[in-house]
Design a protein around this motif. Structure first.
Motif, PDB file in Angstrom:
ATOM      1  N   LYS A   1       9.876 -48.507 -35.100  1.00 60.25           N
ATOM      2  CA  LYS A   1       9.901 -47.973 -33.005  1.00 60.25           C
ATOM      3  C   LYS A   1      10.994 -47.664 -32.362  1.00 60.25           C
ATOM      4  CE  LYS A   1       8.919 -48.746 -28.263  1.00 60.25           C
ATOM      5  NZ  LYS A   1       9.020 -49.867 -27.790  1.00 60.25           N
ATOM      6  N   GLY A   2      10.885 -46.146 -32.279  1.00 57.12           N
ATOM      7  CA  GLY A   2      12.597 -46.734 -31.512  1.00 57.12           C
ATOM      8  C   GLY A   2      13.419 -45.443 -32.530  1.00 57.12           C
ATOM      9  N   LYS A   3      12.685 -45.211 -33.930  1.00 55.25           N
ATOM     10  CA  LYS A   3      13.936 -45.162 -35.225  1.00 55.25           C
ATOM     11  C   LYS A   3      14.102 -43.591 -35.684  1.00 55.25           C
ATOM     12  CE  LYS A   3      15.897 -48.718 -35.624  1.00 55.25           C
ATOM     13  NZ  LYS A   3      16.800 -49.822 -35.303  1.00 55.25           N
ATOM     14  N   GLY A   4      13.067 -42.241 -34.299  1.00 51.67           N
ATOM     15  CA  GLY A   4      12.805 -40.582 -34.674  1.00 51.67           C
ATOM     16  C   GLY A   4      12.006 -40.219 -35.280  1.00 51.67           C
ATOM     17  N   ILE A   5      11.336 -41.783 -36.224  1.00 47.90           N
ATOM     18  CA  ILE A   5      10.351 -41.531 -37.233  1.00 47.90           C
ATOM     19  C   ILE A   5       9.508 -40.238 -36.602  1.00 47.90           C
ATOM     20  CG2 ILE A   5       9.105 -43.022 -39.279  1.00 47.90           C
ATOM     21  CD1 ILE A   5      11.323 -43.453 -39.541  1.00 47.90           C
ATOM     22  N   GLY A   6       8.663 -40.482 -35.305  1.00 49.08           N
ATOM     23  CA  GLY A   6       7.497 -40.330 -35.036  1.00 49.08           C
ATOM     24  C   GLY A   6       8.134 -38.167 -35.425  1.00 49.08           C
ATOM     25  N   SER A   7       9.073 -38.336 -34.845  1.00 47.37           N
ATOM     26  CA  SER A   7      10.316 -36.561 -35.075  1.00 47.37           C
ATOM     27  C   SER A   7       9.866 -36.425 -36.476  1.00 47.37           C
ATOM     28  CB  SER A   7      11.453 -36.647 -33.996  1.00 47.37           C
ATOM     29  OG  SER A   7      10.510 -36.912 -32.547  1.00 47.37           O
ATOM     30  N   LYS A   8      11.023 -37.507 -36.621  1.00 51.98           N
ATOM     31  CA  LYS A   8      10.447 -36.641 -38.322  1.00 51.98           C
ATOM     32  C   LYS A   8       9.117 -37.433 -39.170  1.00 51.98           C
ATOM     33  CE  LYS A   8      15.203 -39.291 -38.826  1.00 51.98           C
ATOM     34  NZ  LYS A   8      15.994 -39.710 -39.508  1.00 51.98           N
TER      35      LYS A   8
ATOM     36  N   ASP B   1      13.496 -46.436 -47.548  1.00 50.78           N
ATOM     37  CA  ASP B   1      13.765 -48.431 -48.664  1.00 50.78           C
ATOM     38  C   ASP B   1      12.280 -48.943 -49.393  1.00 50.78           C
ATOM     39  OD1 ASP B   1      15.343 -49.568 -49.627  1.00 50.78           O
ATOM     40  OD2 ASP B   1      15.286 -51.030 -48.052  1.00 50.78           O
ATOM     41  N   ASN B   2      11.767 -48.101 -49.242  1.00 52.61           N
ATOM     42  CA  ASN B   2       9.855 -48.573 -50.104  1.00 52.61           C
ATOM     43  C   ASN B   2       9.206 -49.822 -49.826  1.00 52.61           C
ATOM     44  OD1 ASN B   2      10.827 -47.484 -53.032  1.00 52.61           O
ATOM     45  ND2 ASN B   2      11.949 -49.578 -53.451  1.00 52.61           N
ATOM     46  N   GLU B   3      10.105 -48.719 -47.917  1.00 62.53           N
ATOM     47  CA  GLU B   3       8.979 -49.714 -46.964  1.00 62.53           C
ATOM     48  C   GLU B   3       8.304 -48.957 -46.422  1.00 62.53           C
ATOM     49  OE1 GLU B   3       8.657 -53.584 -43.603  1.00 62.53           O
ATOM     50  OE2 GLU B   3      10.737 -53.013 -44.786  1.00 62.53           O
ATOM     51  N   ILE B   4       6.625 -48.837 -45.950  1.00 56.65           N
ATOM     52  CA  ILE B   4       5.503 -48.132 -45.543  1.00 56.65           C
ATOM     53  C   ILE B   4       6.088 -47.880 -44.091  1.00 56.65           C
ATOM     54  CG2 ILE B   4       3.761 -47.109 -44.915  1.00 56.65           C
ATOM     55  CD1 ILE B   4       4.286 -47.068 -47.906  1.00 56.65           C
ATOM     56  N   ALA B   5       6.557 -46.309 -43.827  1.00 60.35           N
ATOM     57  CA  ALA B   5       7.551 -46.387 -41.716  1.00 60.35           C
ATOM     58  C   ALA B   5       6.058 -45.424 -40.955  1.00 60.35           C
ATOM     59  CB  ALA B   5       8.797 -45.343 -42.226  1.00 60.35           C
TER      60      ALA B   5
ATOM     61  N   ALA C   1       0.709 -41.157 -37.638  1.00 63.93           N
ATOM     62  CA  ALA C   1       0.928 -43.299 -37.356  1.00 63.93           C
ATOM     63  C   ALA C   1       2.705 -43.092 -38.135  1.00 63.93           C
ATOM     64  CB  ALA C   1      -0.502 -43.985 -38.002  1.00 63.93           C
ATOM     65  N   VAL C   2       2.882 -43.990 -37.223  1.00 61.35           N
ATOM     66  CA  VAL C   2       4.475 -44.588 -37.604  1.00 61.35           C
ATOM     67  C   VAL C   2       3.928 -45.821 -37.587  1.00 61.35           C
ATOM     68  CG1 VAL C   2       6.874 -45.211 -36.728  1.00 61.35           C
ATOM     69  CG2 VAL C   2       5.095 -43.003 -36.289  1.00 61.35           C
ATOM     70  N   ASN C   3       4.524 -46.626 -38.263  1.00 58.18           N
ATOM     71  CA  ASN C   3       4.774 -48.617 -38.598  1.00 58.18           C
ATOM     72  C   ASN C   3       5.400 -48.859 -37.112  1.00 58.18           C
ATOM     73  OD1 ASN C   3       5.625 -50.896 -39.025  1.00 58.18           O
ATOM     74  ND2 ASN C   3       5.646 -51.295 -41.416  1.00 58.18           N
ATOM     75  N   ARG C   4       5.055 -49.893 -36.510  1.00 58.44           N
ATOM     76  CA  ARG C   4       5.329 -50.436 -35.346  1.00 58.44           C
ATOM     77  C   ARG C   4       6.801 -50.696 -36.020  1.00 58.44           C
ATOM     78  NH1 ARG C   4       4.658 -47.375 -31.793  1.00 58.44           N
ATOM     79  NH2 ARG C   4       5.668 -48.741 -30.494  1.00 58.44           N
ATOM     80  N   LYS C   5       6.916 -51.537 -36.817  1.00 57.34           N
ATOM     81  CA  LYS C   5       8.377 -51.782 -37.585  1.00 57.34           C
ATOM     82  C   LYS C   5       9.349 -50.925 -36.307  1.00 57.34           C
ATOM     83  CE  LYS C   5      10.342 -54.841 -40.780  1.00 57.34           C
ATOM     84  NZ  LYS C   5      10.482 -55.134 -41.383  1.00 57.34           N
TER      85      LYS C   5
ATOM     86  N   GLU D   1      -5.067 -51.128 -33.370  1.00 60.42           N
ATOM     87  CA  GLU D   1      -4.474 -52.684 -33.065  1.00 60.42           C
ATOM     88  C   GLU D   1      -3.641 -52.869 -32.057  1.00 60.42           C
ATOM     89  OE1 GLU D   1      -4.626 -54.910 -36.466  1.00 60.42           O
ATOM     90  OE2 GLU D   1      -6.710 -54.791 -36.789  1.00 60.42           O
ATOM     91  N   TRP D   2      -2.152 -51.884 -31.911  1.00 60.20           N
ATOM     92  CA  TRP D   2      -1.370 -51.686 -30.866  1.00 60.20           C
ATOM     93  C   TRP D   2      -1.932 -50.998 -30.068  1.00 60.20           C
ATOM     94  CZ3 TRP D   2       1.576 -47.956 -28.926  1.00 60.20           C
ATOM     95  CH2 TRP D   2       2.459 -48.572 -28.034  1.00 60.20           C
ATOM     96  N   LEU D   3      -2.514 -50.531 -30.562  1.00 59.73           N
ATOM     97  CA  LEU D   3      -3.093 -49.046 -28.764  1.00 59.73           C
ATOM     98  C   LEU D   3      -4.055 -49.791 -28.109  1.00 59.73           C
ATOM     99  CD1 LEU D   3      -3.391 -45.527 -31.333  1.00 59.73           C
ATOM    100  CD2 LEU D   3      -2.037 -46.112 -29.208  1.00 59.73           C
ATOM    101  N   GLN D   4      -4.832 -50.458 -28.540  1.00 59.04           N
ATOM    102  CA  GLN D   4      -5.672 -50.843 -28.596  1.00 59.04           C
ATOM    103  C   GLN D   4      -4.978 -52.668 -27.512  1.00 59.04           C
ATOM    104  OE1 GLN D   4      -9.280 -52.492 -30.703  1.00 59.04           O
ATOM    105  NE2 GLN D   4     -10.344 -50.292 -30.095  1.00 59.04           N
ATOM    106  N   SER D   5      -4.053 -53.074 -27.769  1.00 55.51           N
ATOM    107  CA  SER D   5      -3.502 -54.042 -27.515  1.00 55.51           C
ATOM    108  C   SER D   5      -2.983 -53.895 -26.325  1.00 55.51           C
ATOM    109  CB  SER D   5      -3.000 -55.001 -28.242  1.00 55.51           C
ATOM    110  OG  SER D   5      -1.486 -54.217 -28.688  1.00 55.51           O
ATOM    111  N   ASN D   6      -2.393 -52.460 -26.258  1.00 56.29           N
ATOM    112  CA  ASN D   6      -1.851 -51.925 -24.418  1.00 56.29           C
ATOM    113  C   ASN D   6      -2.685 -51.128 -24.241  1.00 56.29           C
ATOM    114  OD1 ASN D   6       1.829 -52.673 -24.680  1.00 56.29           O
ATOM    115  ND2 ASN D   6       0.328 -52.093 -27.448  1.00 56.29           N
ATOM    116  N   ASN D   7      -3.919 -51.070 -24.387  1.00 57.31           N
ATOM    117  CA  ASN D   7      -4.495 -50.751 -23.438  1.00 57.31           C
ATOM    118  C   ASN D   7      -4.803 -49.148 -23.520  1.00 57.31           C
ATOM    119  OD1 ASN D   7      -6.116 -52.544 -22.417  1.00 57.31           O
ATOM    120  ND2 ASN D   7      -4.286 -53.109 -21.046  1.00 57.31           N
ATOM    121  N   ILE D   8      -4.381 -48.604 -24.356  1.00 61.00           N
ATOM    122  CA  ILE D   8      -4.546 -47.164 -25.143  1.00 61.00           C
ATOM    123  C   ILE D   8      -5.759 -46.977 -25.535  1.00 61.00           C
ATOM    124  CG2 ILE D   8      -2.941 -45.445 -25.954  1.00 61.00           C
ATOM    125  CD1 ILE D   8      -0.618 -47.339 -25.596  1.00 61.00           C
TER     126      ILE D   8
END
Length: 167
Positions: A104-111, A66-70, A98-102, A30-37
């Motif tokens: 974003k910018g925390k380097g989770i994707g790279s990890k 911390d028990n939150e889906i990343a 996929a990375v939880n948009r919450k 949904e995020w991808l589509q909302s950003n025309n990706i």
């Protein structure tokens, strides 16, 4: 909340995690589509699809902070649909990254990507492979920046993908 100093925990997903993974995939789509990706369509995902991956020999992972889906990713050990004649047993294939948009910018994707690479290497595979939509310029650049080499373009009915690999 500051997640920078929290530990990222990556574990095998279970059948009980299937609804969580589905929500993450759909939210990302949904995020991808909302950003025309053009990458994913939320309607293309189903609980049955998640369960199939969990049960078919794929390795499905879920990451939490911390028990939150990343984030999540899965590894398949073959991919003849996309890789065609290049598909072989010397490779592991990263999908549904996929990375939880919450986060974003925390380097989770790279990890997550490094974790998937380690999982594939630990199985003794020579190639780490993935694909993305050919016209998703940002994601293509992300994979190149992560050290993946472009292999080729695959064109199919209504979509085109770029194939990448790392040794």
């Amino acid at each position: 909340m500051d997640f920078d100093n929290q530990e990222l925990i990556i574990r095998h997903a279970t059948i009980d995690d299937a609804p969580i993974i589905l929500n993450l995939w759909k939210g990302s789509a949904e995020w991808l589509q909302s950003n025309n990706i053009k990458q994913w369509n939320p309607e293309a995902f189903s609980l049955e699809q998640v369960l199939k991956f969990v049960n078919d020999g794929s390795d499905v992972y879920l990451a939490t902070i911390d028990n939150e889906i990343a984030g999540t990713y899965l590894i398949t050990w073959q991919d003849p649909f996309i890789w065609k004649e290049l598909d072989n047993s010397d490779a592991g294939y990263i999908h549904k990254f996929a990375v939880n948009r919450k986060f974003k910018g925390k380097g989770i994707g790279s990890k997550l990507l490094r974790s998937a690479e380690e999982q594939i290497r630990d199985k003794g595979k020579k190639y780490i492979r993935l694909d993305c939509m050919a016209d998703n310029n940002r994601l293509n650049q992300y994979y190149r920046d992560a050290g993946y080499q472009f292999v080729r373009r695959v064109d199919s009915e209504g979509w085109s993908a770029h194939l990448y690999e790392k040794r």
